[in-house]
Design a protein around this motif. Sequence first.
Motif, PDB file in Angstrom:
ATOM      1  N   UNK A  65      68.657  13.377  57.834  1.00 52.84           N
ATOM      2  CA  UNK A  65      67.892  14.240  56.926  1.00 52.84           C
ATOM      3  C   UNK A  65      68.460  15.639  56.754  1.00 52.84           C
ATOM      4  N   UNK A  66      69.513  15.985  57.494  1.00 52.86           N
ATOM      5  CA  UNK A  66      70.048  17.340  57.424  1.00 52.86           C
ATOM      6  C   UNK A  66      71.554  17.295  57.216  1.00 52.86           C
ATOM      7  N   UNK A  67      72.037  18.033  56.217  1.00 48.74           N
ATOM      8  CA  UNK A  67      73.456  18.025  55.861  1.00 48.74           C
ATOM      9  C   UNK A  67      74.282  18.769  56.914  1.00 48.74           C
ATOM     10  N   UNK A  68      75.539  18.342  57.107  1.00 44.09           N
ATOM     11  CA  UNK A  68      76.433  19.079  58.010  1.00 44.09           C
ATOM     12  C   UNK A  68      76.569  20.526  57.569  1.00 44.09           C
ATOM     13  N   UNK A  69      76.708  21.415  58.549  1.00 48.49           N
ATOM     14  CA  UNK A  69      76.836  22.825  58.218  1.00 48.49           C
ATOM     15  C   UNK A  69      77.530  23.595  59.319  1.00 48.49           C
ATOM     16  N   UNK A  70      77.967  24.814  58.997  1.00 46.71           N
ATOM     17  CA  UNK A  70      78.579  25.682  59.993  1.00 46.71           C
ATOM     18  C   UNK A  70      77.485  26.388  60.804  1.00 46.71           C
ATOM     19  N   UNK A  71      77.869  27.381  61.605  1.00 43.59           N
ATOM     20  CA  UNK A  71      76.899  28.065  62.461  1.00 43.59           C
ATOM     21  C   UNK A  71      75.837  28.791  61.638  1.00 43.59           C
ATOM     22  N   UNK A  72      76.216  29.310  60.473  1.00 46.86           N
ATOM     23  CA  UNK A  72      75.250  30.016  59.629  1.00 46.86           C
ATOM     24  C   UNK A  72      74.175  29.048  59.130  1.00 46.86           C
ATOM     25  N   UNK A  73      74.598  27.882  58.667  1.00 45.30           N
ATOM     26  CA  UNK A  73      73.650  26.871  58.180  1.00 45.30           C
ATOM     27  C   UNK A  73      72.754  26.393  59.326  1.00 45.30           C
ATOM     28  N   UNK A  74      73.348  26.164  60.480  1.00 48.88           N
ATOM     29  CA  UNK A  74      72.572  25.715  61.633  1.00 48.88           C
ATOM     30  C   UNK A  74      71.558  26.774  62.064  1.00 48.88           C
ATOM     31  N   UNK A  75      71.969  28.043  62.019  1.00 51.91           N
ATOM     32  CA  UNK A  75      71.052  29.122  62.388  1.00 51.91           C
ATOM     33  C   UNK A  75      69.863  29.176  61.439  1.00 51.91           C
ATOM     34  N   UNK A  76      70.126  29.010  60.149  1.00 52.90           N
ATOM     35  CA  UNK A  76      69.038  29.010  59.165  1.00 52.90           C
ATOM     36  C   UNK A  76      68.090  27.841  59.415  1.00 52.90           C
ATOM     37  N   UNK A  77      68.646  26.681  59.793  1.00 53.08           N
ATOM     38  CA  UNK A  77      67.811  25.515  60.064  1.00 53.08           C
ATOM     39  C   UNK A  77      66.925  25.743  61.292  1.00 53.08           C
ATOM     40  N   UNK A  78      67.459  26.400  62.307  1.00 54.12           N
ATOM     41  CA  UNK A  78      66.658  26.717  63.496  1.00 54.12           C
ATOM     42  C   UNK A  78      65.537  27.684  63.134  1.00 54.12           C
ATOM     43  N   UNK A  79      65.859  28.716  62.352  1.00 53.06           N
ATOM     44  CA  UNK A  79      64.838  29.704  61.965  1.00 53.06           C
ATOM     45  C   UNK A  79      63.731  29.040  61.159  1.00 53.06           C
ATOM     46  N   UNK A  80      64.092  28.163  60.220  1.00 53.36           N
ATOM     47  CA  UNK A  80      63.074  27.439  59.451  1.00 53.36           C
ATOM     48  C   UNK A  80      62.203  26.583  60.370  1.00 53.36           C
ATOM     49  N   UNK A  81      62.828  26.005  61.378  1.00 58.92           N
ATOM     50  CA  UNK A  81      62.085  25.175  62.325  1.00 58.92           C
ATOM     51  C   UNK A  81      61.127  26.018  63.146  1.00 58.92           C
ATOM     52  N   UNK A  82      61.570  27.201  63.569  1.00 59.76           N
ATOM     53  CA  UNK A  82      60.672  28.106  64.302  1.00 59.76           C
ATOM     54  C   UNK A  82      59.501  28.517  63.415  1.00 59.76           C
ATOM     55  N   UNK A  83      59.795  28.751  62.136  1.00 64.63           N
ATOM     56  CA  UNK A  83      58.721  29.095  61.193  1.00 64.63           C
ATOM     57  C   UNK A  83      57.712  27.959  61.089  1.00 64.63           C
ATOM     58  N   UNK A  84      58.210  26.728  60.980  1.00 59.58           N
ATOM     59  CA  UNK A  84      57.311  25.590  60.817  1.00 59.58           C
ATOM     60  C   UNK A  84      56.468  25.355  62.063  1.00 59.58           C
ATOM     61  N   UNK A  85      56.951  25.796  63.210  1.00 62.62           N
ATOM     62  CA  UNK A  85      56.208  25.656  64.464  1.00 62.62           C
ATOM     63  C   UNK A  85      55.383  26.907  64.788  1.00 62.62           C
ATOM     64  N   UNK A  86      55.415  27.874  63.852  1.00 61.07           N
ATOM     65  CA  UNK A  86      54.666  29.135  64.027  1.00 61.07           C
ATOM     66  C   UNK A  86      55.071  29.871  65.296  1.00 61.07           C
ATOM     67  N   UNK A  87      56.376  29.895  65.547  1.00 58.98           N
ATOM     68  CA  UNK A  87      56.903  30.590  66.717  1.00 58.98           C
ATOM     69  C   UNK A  87      57.534  31.902  66.268  1.00 58.98           C
ATOM     70  N   UNK A  88      56.858  32.991  66.557  1.00 54.69           N
ATOM     71  CA  UNK A  88      57.336  34.308  66.137  1.00 54.69           C
ATOM     72  C   UNK A  88      58.176  34.996  67.196  1.00 54.69           C
ATOM     73  N   UNK A  89      58.112  34.494  68.439  1.00 54.20           N
ATOM     74  CA  UNK A  89      58.841  35.137  69.524  1.00 54.20           C
ATOM     75  C   UNK A  89      59.315  34.064  70.500  1.00 54.20           C
ATOM     76  N   UNK A  90      60.638  33.988  70.725  1.00 45.50           N
ATOM     77  CA  UNK A  90      61.204  32.964  71.597  1.00 45.50           C
ATOM     78  C   UNK A  90      62.351  33.553  72.417  1.00 45.50           C
ATOM     79  N   UNK A  91      62.684  32.845  73.483  1.00 45.36           N
ATOM     80  CA  UNK A  91      63.894  33.111  74.256  1.00 45.36           C
ATOM     81  C   UNK A  91      64.932  32.072  73.828  1.00 45.36           C
ATOM     82  N   UNK A  92      66.127  32.520  73.482  1.00 44.69           N
ATOM     83  CA  UNK A  92      67.164  31.598  73.015  1.00 44.69           C
ATOM     84  C   UNK A  92      68.201  31.339  74.096  1.00 44.69           C
TER      85      UNK A  92
END
Length: 260
Positions: A65-92
């Motif tokens: 379901x997710x297209x291959x991407x570089x680190x920028x694309x992957x970072x955006x996908x993680x941020x969208x996922x955090x948004x969908x989980x309503x996570x405003x503050x995390x440790x990475x």
Amino acid sequence: MNTDSMQDVTCLPFTVFGPENAEPIVFIHGFGEDANTWHNLQIQLEEKRRTIAFDLPAHGRALADFEPGNAVIAAKAIVKSLDSLNLDSVHLVGHSFGGAVASLIAMRSPERISSLTLLAPGGFGPEINTKLLRRYAVAQTTTEQSALLEQFFGLEFDLPKGFAEYVATQRTTPGAAEALQAVSKLIFEGDRQGVLPVEKLGELPVPVKVIWGTQDKILPTRQCHKLPGPIACHVFDNVGHMLHIEIPDQIIALILENTR
């Protein structure tokens, strides 16, 4: 308690352990891996902290379901996922390619990051063992993967039982090897990798740790030399690229220290 999730197509598949808390630890795996690489750490942390391990685009359960991407694309996908989980503050916590992804998230959205722990992160210098990684991305037999994966670990560390077979099986999933080849073309520049503006990590208003092994054959340890002053650097002798598998107790201790 462990929960696997891949219901929301706007959210990357993830595995979660531990009790609800305000600031979970989010794990980001490296190139050619998947969320399962963090399983041992998540189990050991289960009684202490909530942890979430994502599958990056074109990896693991995120292959279809997710297209291959570089680190920028992957970072955006993680941020969208955090948004969908309503996570405003995390440790990475990020390893290798996932370290580059975690660094980009922290630099671009510092307000939602409480700490940053990077294990042999990508993007800290141009040198990278692209020949080994390209072969690792497509090898589909246990014998081939065993020979390749031995180079990911320190000289005195035995390859975990079943590890090469697991990776080889993952590669035989239809489209998996092709997806990793596509990712490699986006993240490697010939025999080099792109370099992050590491000095900006030193400006982050959160604790940052970088952890490396002296026997890393993927990314040279010297890439953690001369980091900006505020960044804590931990180097372990006789350890290779897979620090979270080779020295899990030390990695857990450093993560907990950084997330206090």
